[in-house]
Design a protein around this motif. Structure first.
Motif, PDB file in Angstrom:
ATOM      1  N   LEU A  50      -7.876  10.814  -9.292  1.00  0.00           N
ATOM      2  CA  LEU A  50      -6.797   9.713  -9.887  1.00  0.00           C
ATOM      3  C   LEU A  50      -6.117   8.923  -8.047  1.00  0.00           C
ATOM      4  O   LEU A  50      -5.885   7.913  -8.325  1.00  0.00           O
ATOM      5  N   LEU A  51      -6.232   9.621  -6.770  1.00  0.00           N
ATOM      6  CA  LEU A  51      -5.718   8.788  -5.389  1.00  0.00           C
ATOM      7  C   LEU A  51      -7.015   7.637  -5.872  1.00  0.00           C
ATOM      8  O   LEU A  51      -6.535   6.488  -5.340  1.00  0.00           O
ATOM      9  N   ARG A  52      -7.919   8.193  -5.718  1.00  0.00           N
ATOM     10  CA  ARG A  52      -8.894   7.067  -5.839  1.00  0.00           C
ATOM     11  C   ARG A  52      -8.912   5.756  -6.997  1.00  0.00           C
ATOM     12  O   ARG A  52      -9.115   4.671  -6.267  1.00  0.00           O
ATOM     13  N   LEU A  95       0.153  -1.375  -0.194  1.00  0.00           N
ATOM     14  CA  LEU A  95      -0.040  -0.258  -0.023  1.00  0.00           C
ATOM     15  C   LEU A  95       1.090   1.075  -0.007  1.00  0.00           C
ATOM     16  O   LEU A  95       0.829   2.081  -0.751  1.00  0.00           O
ATOM     17  N   GLN A  96       1.604   1.201   0.886  1.00  0.00           N
ATOM     18  CA  GLN A  96       2.556   2.267   1.026  1.00  0.00           C
ATOM     19  C   GLN A  96       3.361   2.653  -0.456  1.00  0.00           C
ATOM     20  O   GLN A  96       3.316   3.755  -1.003  1.00  0.00           O
ATOM     21  N   LEU A 146      -5.764   3.934  -6.161  1.00  0.00           N
ATOM     22  CA  LEU A 146      -6.061   3.137  -5.029  1.00  0.00           C
ATOM     23  C   LEU A 146      -7.279   2.056  -4.350  1.00  0.00           C
ATOM     24  O   LEU A 146      -7.243   1.738  -3.569  1.00  0.00           O
ATOM     25  N   LYS A 147      -7.964   1.702  -5.535  1.00  0.00           N
ATOM     26  CA  LYS A 147      -8.497   1.182  -5.120  1.00  0.00           C
ATOM     27  C   LYS A 147      -8.921  -0.328  -5.138  1.00  0.00           C
ATOM     28  O   LYS A 147     -10.065  -0.500  -4.338  1.00  0.00           O
ATOM     29  N   SER A 179       3.274   6.008  -5.968  1.00  0.00           N
ATOM     30  CA  SER A 179       3.256   5.168  -7.054  1.00  0.00           C
ATOM     31  C   SER A 179       2.817   6.774  -7.024  1.00  0.00           C
ATOM     32  O   SER A 179       2.353   7.350  -8.338  1.00  0.00           O
ATOM     33  N   ALA A 180       1.237   6.370  -6.728  1.00  0.00           N
ATOM     34  CA  ALA A 180       0.244   7.519  -6.797  1.00  0.00           C
ATOM     35  C   ALA A 180       0.560   8.951  -7.018  1.00  0.00           C
ATOM     36  O   ALA A 180       0.284  10.014  -7.731  1.00  0.00           O
TER      37      ALA A 180
END
Length: 190
Positions: A175-177, A122-123, A180-181, A128-129
Motif C-alpha cells: 500500500l505504501l509503495r 512527501l511528508q 508513494l509511487k 496520508s498513506a
C-alpha cells in the motif's frame, strides 16, 4: 513527470498553455510555498522572496504559450526563480564576490536543490498513506520498522502468528509503495 492533486503534470502543462486558470492555480498552490522558501534562502528576505515568486508566476501566466510541453515544471520553476533571485541580488548591488559564492553554493548545496522543497508534500503523502493502513497493519508495521522489533517479537507481543505479522508487513509495504509511487525517486535518496 509528477502528479499534482491527481492530475499528471503534462496535462497541467497543456491546460496552462491553453489558458486554463484552474491549472495555473493548482500549480501556484503546489509550488508557491517551496519556491518562496527556496528564494528566501538566496535573497535572505522572506518578503523579497515572496515578491520574486509572485512576479515569476505573473510572468509565467503572461508567457504561458512559450512553455514547451516536454519540460518538467519543477526544474523549470526552480531554475527561473533562482535566476530571478540572483538578478534581484545584482540589482541590489550585492558585491560580485558574494554573488559568485552564492551561485556556487546554490549549485552544490543540497539545501538549494528543488527536491528538498517537495519534501513537505512527501511528508503529507506519507502521513496520508499511513492513515490508509488498517489499524492492526499500521501497528504491526510501526513495531517492525520504527520500533525495530523482529517478526517473532511482534507475534509474541500481539499474540498472533509470525506468518500473520509477515503478511501484514507485506500488505503495508504494498500500500505504501502504491501511495508513494510519485516520490520513489526522492525516497531512494534517503
Amino acid at each position: 513527470m509528477s502528479v499534482i492533486k491527481g492530475i499528471k503534470e503534462e496535462t497541467l502543462i497543456l491546460r496552462l498553455v491553453s489558458g486554463d486558470q484552474t491549472a495555473f492555480e493548482l500549480l501556484f498552490r503546489f509550488y508557491y510555498p517551496g519556491l518562496v522558501i527556496f528564494a528566501s534562502r538566496i535573497v535572505l528576505d522572506r518578503d523579497e522572496a515572496e515578491e520574486i515568486v509572485q512576479n515569476f508566476f505573473v510572468k509565467l501566466w503572461s508567457d504561458r504559450k512559450r512553455i514547451r510541453k516536454s519540460e518538467t515544471l519543477k526544474s523549470y520553476f526552480f531554475a527561473c526563480v533562482k535566476n530571478h533571485a540572483l538578478n534581484h541580488l545584482k540589482r541590489e548591488k550585492i558585491s560580485e564576490r558574494v554573488r559568485n559564492e552564492l551561485r556556487k553554493m546554490i549549485e552544490t548545496d543540497r539545501l538549494y536543490q528543488p527536491d528538498v522543497f517537495v519534501e513537505s508534500e512527501l511528508q503529507h503523502r506519507i502521513k496520508s498513506a499511513f492513515e490508509k493502513l488498517p489499524p492492526r497493519t499500521n501497528e504491526i508495521f510501526t513495531l517492525s520498522r520504527f520500533n525495530g522489533l523482529s517478526n517473532q517479537q511482534i507475534a509474541e507481543q500481539l499474540q498472533i502468528s509470525k506468518r500473520t505479522v509477515e503478511t501484514q508487513i507485506s500488505n503495508a509495504l504494498k500500500l505504501l509503495r502504491e501511495e508513494l509511487k510519485d516520490f520513489m525517486f526522492i525516497l531512494m535518496l534517503f
